[in-house]
Every structure is written in structure tokens, then in C-alpha cells.
Design an enzyme around this catalytic site. Structure first.
Site, PDB file in Angstrom:
ATOM      1  CB  SER A   1      67.916  43.831  75.684  1.00 15.53           C
ATOM      2  OG  SER A   1      68.754  42.694  75.881  1.00 15.53           O
TER       3      SER A   1
ATOM      4  CG  ASP B   1      66.405  47.433  72.276  1.00 19.60           C
ATOM      5  OD1 ASP B   1      65.575  48.291  71.916  1.00 19.60           O
ATOM      6  OD2 ASP B   1      66.498  46.307  71.751  1.00 19.60           O
ATOM      7  CG  HIS B   2      62.445  46.901  73.962  1.00 16.58           C
ATOM      8  ND1 HIS B   2      61.206  47.351  73.566  1.00 16.58           N
ATOM      9  CD2 HIS B   2      63.076  46.486  72.845  1.00 16.58           C
ATOM     10  CE1 HIS B   2      61.092  47.221  72.263  1.00 16.58           C
ATOM     11  NE2 HIS B   2      62.219  46.706  71.792  1.00 16.58           N
TER      12      HIS B   2
ATOM     13  CD  GLU C   1      57.148  49.214  71.701  1.00 17.06           C
ATOM     14  OE1 GLU C   1      58.381  49.059  71.858  1.00 17.06           O
ATOM     15  OE2 GLU C   1      56.349  48.268  71.661  1.00 17.06           O
TER      16      GLU C   1
ATOM     17  CG  HIS D   1      60.986  42.812  68.958  1.00 11.95           C
ATOM     18  ND1 HIS D   1      60.031  43.315  69.801  1.00 11.95           N
ATOM     19  CD2 HIS D   1      61.807  43.850  68.668  1.00 11.95           C
ATOM     20  CE1 HIS D   1      60.271  44.590  70.033  1.00 11.95           C
ATOM     21  NE2 HIS D   1      61.342  44.950  69.349  1.00 11.95           N
ATOM     22  N   GLY D   2      62.175  39.436  66.168  1.00 18.15           N
ATOM     23  CA  GLY D   2      62.458  38.040  65.812  1.00 18.15           C
ATOM     24  C   GLY D   2      61.978  37.729  64.409  1.00 18.15           C
TER      25      GLY D   2
ATOM     26  N   GLY E   1      62.303  45.582  65.116  1.00 13.97           N
ATOM     27  CA  GLY E   1      62.040  44.318  64.418  1.00 13.97           C
ATOM     28  C   GLY E   1      62.536  44.333  62.991  1.00 13.97           C
ATOM     29  N   GLY E   2      63.735  44.880  62.778  1.00 11.41           N
ATOM     30  CA  GLY E   2      64.270  45.020  61.421  1.00 11.41           C
ATOM     31  C   GLY E   2      64.581  43.692  60.733  1.00 11.41           C
ATOM     32  CB  THR E   3      65.446  40.312  62.044  1.00 13.18           C
ATOM     33  OG1 THR E   3      66.614  40.743  62.705  1.00 13.18           O
ATOM     34  CG2 THR E   3      65.631  38.909  61.482  1.00 13.18           C
TER      35      THR E   3
END
Ligand code: 13P
Length: 279
Positions: free
Chosen positions: A49, A84-85, A136, A179-180, A208-210
Site C-alpha cells: 500500500s 495495493d490501492h 476497483e 478491509h480489516g 478484505g480476505g481477513t
């Protein structure tokens, strides 16, 4: 070997699995991820990022750090070094000039027409250099780089329009992930995911895989997701291990303190890679 995302994601699309994208924060993060993925002999995407790049000193520092690790650790797997982003054309240009092989331009907070315009400019700069571009549509909310925002799901027709008009290489449609950490259960729109993956020729990315339960991750891959971004989960695993180390040790050697999270990071990397890539 540094490669762009196309070289690894198209195989993932063809063979119905997902490649892990792990965000890196420092030398140790990059080293542990590369070492573990080398043991598994699987390709990996290292996401950086703007905040992480600034923290480490800039795009050139990160690019040289990753290239140095690949060389000195004899890493033989394909590694994609990805922004990233990225928030602007300028950011993406700097990273590409520094040797990044892939960039995400995230103009998703802007109206679609503007998002398309900025994304097009990034593709024009990246493509001749063999650098791949992710964009995105909709907006993936939550908390990242200490910035919070709310979500807006992507519409299929907007996704198709952006892909057709820009020529991007992969798409991150906002379909309910954040995200998060999640407050409650994630609510992913699998129907739209499947429809998009059947309509578009390029691979789809899940941010946002977490915190997404394993069953939902498997369903997302089944519905056509080919890249899954993980950041917070590695940070939490590292933090738990380091807290424990500090509680039980007096060592002030930063190599021991930071390094006490190595096993935890590697275990998480392995767990995710096996879940995403074992077919
Ligand atoms: P998490 O922090 O939720 O794992 O998301 C990571 C991500 O999507 C990076 O782009």
C-alpha cells in the site's frame, strides 16, 4: 522471478483456484512470505500500500528489497510485486518506474466515468512496460492504512463498462467484503460474483480476505475469484506472537523481538495458500 499478475492469474482462472496476495510491511514480512511460499512451490503476489511504501522509505526501497530477497534467498517461484490501492496515476507511475510489475489503481470513490478515465491513463502507462493493472468498481469499505470508509456494492453493468473501456487485467468488484475486521458475518454477493466471472474474461479479485469464514472463501473461489487479498490476519498473528514473546523475555534485540512473529506469519501464509490453491 518477478512477473506481472497476468502470468499467474490466468492459470488460476483456467484451473479454478485463487492466488494469495499478502500485504507486506517491512523486510521481515517480505522475507517470511517468500520463504514459506518457496517451500510450498507456489506463486505469490506481494501487495504494497502507499502507507507501507512510505513507511519503508518509498517504491524504490521496496522494489530493491524484494528483488534482493529473491536473489539472495534463491527464490524460484513466480513473484508479482503489486501496488495495493494506488490512489493516483502519479503513484502508479512512480511504482512502475521503480520496478513494480503490477499496480492497482483505486479510483473507486469517484464517479464511474472518472474512475474509467483515471484507470485508462494508468493502463496506457503500464501496458507498454508489461505491467498489469487492477481496478476497483463499487467501493470496498472498512479500515485500511488507518483510513475508514463505507462500502458500496458494484453493479454488473458498471464492471463490464470499466473492463471494456480500460483494458485492465484484473477486476476487484465490491461485493460485500470489507478491509480489516468484520462486525458480524460477512455478507458476500456470490450470485453477482459468479455472473461476473462468467461474463468477464479477466480474473476477479476479492479484497478484505481477513475474517471471511473458510466455507465462504471456498464458495468465492467456486464463484470465480482468482486472487484473495490478506493483510490484517497476518498482522494479528504476528502481534499475538510478539506480545507473548515480550511478556516472557527481556531481550531488546529487535531481530529477536520482530523475529518472534516469524513462525506465526509463516503458519498463516501456509494455511491461506493451501486453502486458496489446493484444488
Ligand atoms: P484485510 O486487511 O481485510 O485482510 O484486507 C486486505 C486487502 O484487501 C488489501 O487490499
Amino acid at each position: 522471478m518477478l512477473v506481472n499478475s497476468k502470468e499467474i492469474l490466468f492459470d488460476a482462472k483456467k484451473n479454478h483456484y485463487a492466488v494469495p496476495h499478502f500485504n507486506i510491511n517491512n523486510l521481515e514480512w517480505a522475507k517470511y512470505i517468500l520463504e514459506e511460499m518457496e517451500v510450498l512451490k507456489k506463486p505469490v503476489i506481494l501487495g504494497v500500500s502507499e502507507g507501507a511504501s512510505n513507511y519503508m522509505g518509498g517504491w524504490n526501497v521496496v522494489s530493491n528489497l524484494v528483488k534482493g530477497l529473491i536473489k539472495d534467498l534463491n527464490i524460484t517461484i513466480p513473484v508479482c510485486l503489486h501496488v495495493d490501492h494506488g490512489t493516483s496515476l502519479e503513484t502508479c507511475r512512480k511504482a512502475i518506474d521503480a520496478g513494480f510489475t503490477s499496480v492497482m489503481i483505486d479510483a473507486s470513490k469517484k464517479p464511474l466515468e472518472e474512475n474509467i478515465e483515471i484507470t485508462k491513463q494508468v493502463v496506457e502507462y503500464a501496458k507498454p512496460k508489461g505491467v498489469t493493472v487492477e481496478a476497483e468498481v463499487g467501493h470496498i469499505g472498512g479500515s485500511e492504512d488507518q483510513i475508514s470508509s463505507s462500502s458500496k456494492n458494484a453493479r454488473i453493468e458498471d464492471c463490464i463498462q470499466l473492463v471494456e473501456e480500460t483494458g485492465i487485467d484484473s477486476l476487484a468488484p465490491a461485493l460485500g467484503s470489507v478491509h480489516g475486521l468484520y462486525h458480524g458475518e460477512p455478507n458476500l454477493d456470490f450470485k453477482t460474483m459468479k455472473e461476473l466471472s462468467e461474463t468477464l474474461e479477466i480474473p476477479l479479485v476479492l479484497h478484505g480476505g481477513t475474517g471471511i469464514p473458510d466455507e465462504q472463501i471456498k464458495e468465492a473461489i467456486h464463484c470465480g475469484i482468482n486472487k484473495i487479498n490478506i493483510n490484517t490476519e497476518l498482522q494479528i498473528a504476528w502481534h499475538e506472537a510478539v506480545k507473548d514473546f515480550i511478556k516472557n523475555n527481556d531481550s531488546y534485540d529487535p531481530r529477536k523481538v520482530i523475529g518472534s512473529g516469524e513462525v506465526a506469519i509463516k503458519e498463516k501464509v501456509r494455511e491461506k495458500a493451501e486453502m486458496f490453491m489446493n484444488r
